[in-house]
Scaffold this motif. Sequence first.
Motif, PDB file in Angstrom:
ATOM      1  N   SER A  63      -6.411   5.173   0.049  1.00 11.76           N
ATOM      2  CA  SER A  63      -6.444   4.249   1.176  1.00 11.76           C
ATOM      3  C   SER A  63      -7.562   3.228   0.976  1.00 11.76           C
ATOM      4  N   GLN A 113       0.821  -1.209   0.000  1.00 11.66           N
ATOM      5  CA  GLN A 113       0.000   0.000   0.000  1.00 11.66           C
ATOM      6  C   GLN A 113       0.860   1.267   0.000  1.00 11.66           C
ATOM      7  N   ASN A 114       1.710   1.417   1.002  1.00 16.13           N
ATOM      8  CA  ASN A 114       2.501   2.637   1.146  1.00 16.13           C
ATOM      9  C   ASN A 114       3.991   2.358   1.000  1.00 16.13           C
ATOM     10  N   GLY A 125       5.696   6.355   3.702  1.00 15.76           N
ATOM     11  CA  GLY A 125       4.306   6.359   4.134  1.00 15.76           C
ATOM     12  C   GLY A 125       3.332   6.859   3.089  1.00 15.76           C
ATOM     13  N   LYS A 126       3.811   7.123   1.880  1.00 10.52           N
ATOM     14  CA  LYS A 126       2.968   7.604   0.790  1.00 10.52           C
ATOM     15  C   LYS A 126       2.481   6.428  -0.051  1.00 10.52           C
ATOM     16  N   PRO A 127       1.203   6.426  -0.480  1.00 11.16           N
ATOM     17  CA  PRO A 127       0.725   5.331  -1.327  1.00 11.16           C
ATOM     18  C   PRO A 127       1.583   5.189  -2.587  1.00 11.16           C
ATOM     19  N   TYR A 128       1.884   3.947  -2.939  1.00  9.91           N
ATOM     20  CA  TYR A 128       2.668   3.723  -4.157  1.00  9.91           C
ATOM     21  C   TYR A 128       1.974   4.331  -5.374  1.00  9.91           C
TER      22      TYR A 128
END
Length: 240
Positions: free
Chosen positions: A82, A43-44, A48-51
Amino acid sequence: MLAVLACASSAFADEACRKVLHLADSYTVCTFDPAIDGIQLYQNDRSGKPYGSFRALERDLMQDRLFIRFAMNGGMYRDDQSPVGLYIENGREQRAINTNKGWGNFHLLPNGVFYILPGHAGIMESKAFIASGIKPFYATQSGPMLVIDGKLHPSFLADSTSFKTRNGVGISADGKVIFAASDGAVRFHDFATLFRDDLGCANALFLDGGISSLDIPEWQRRDGQFPLGPIIAVTQSLPQ
């Protein structure tokens, strides 16, 4: 970098993916064994950023010398990318399971959960999953269920006029994980019978429609027209 990836594609070429014709519609179908293949959810990224894309995930995995053999968008997501429903990665629950009624395909109940344990994967209707007490290492919730214990979702109509590209995942009788994406617009009913009748899946889960995306390096295919939320990927270590 291109030479390394070309070598990796050749080393891992195992014909996991194929074309399947069902009710005159073409599908891309890829099969993996959870006992030996590295199937995971992402996911991230490290920050911590979404791919958001297969390319971004590939760049991150390369730092660990991992190569993507196959990837597919892995469940419905919100505007911020998310997950809408249950999402577990590396044993940590990042989003709780969602059994609420509502609008859209996710809430076309029953929906379900695709989960991964060491050496094993499964698909289960969401309420049954809650009751089971299973604690998977990876899980993503989506909906609707396509096939439930050998039966089609009760809302599917053989003469429906709703046609969209669709992708999903099923579990075969011998425990293999089977991913499928339509090459064109299809009905829910026809997509579900692909899993039940042609692919032998007693349980199968719809992942999404319209944005259905695949990354198959062996085929030199990488879809990138839509931002993605959760990604299911099959990886392997790069050759030394």
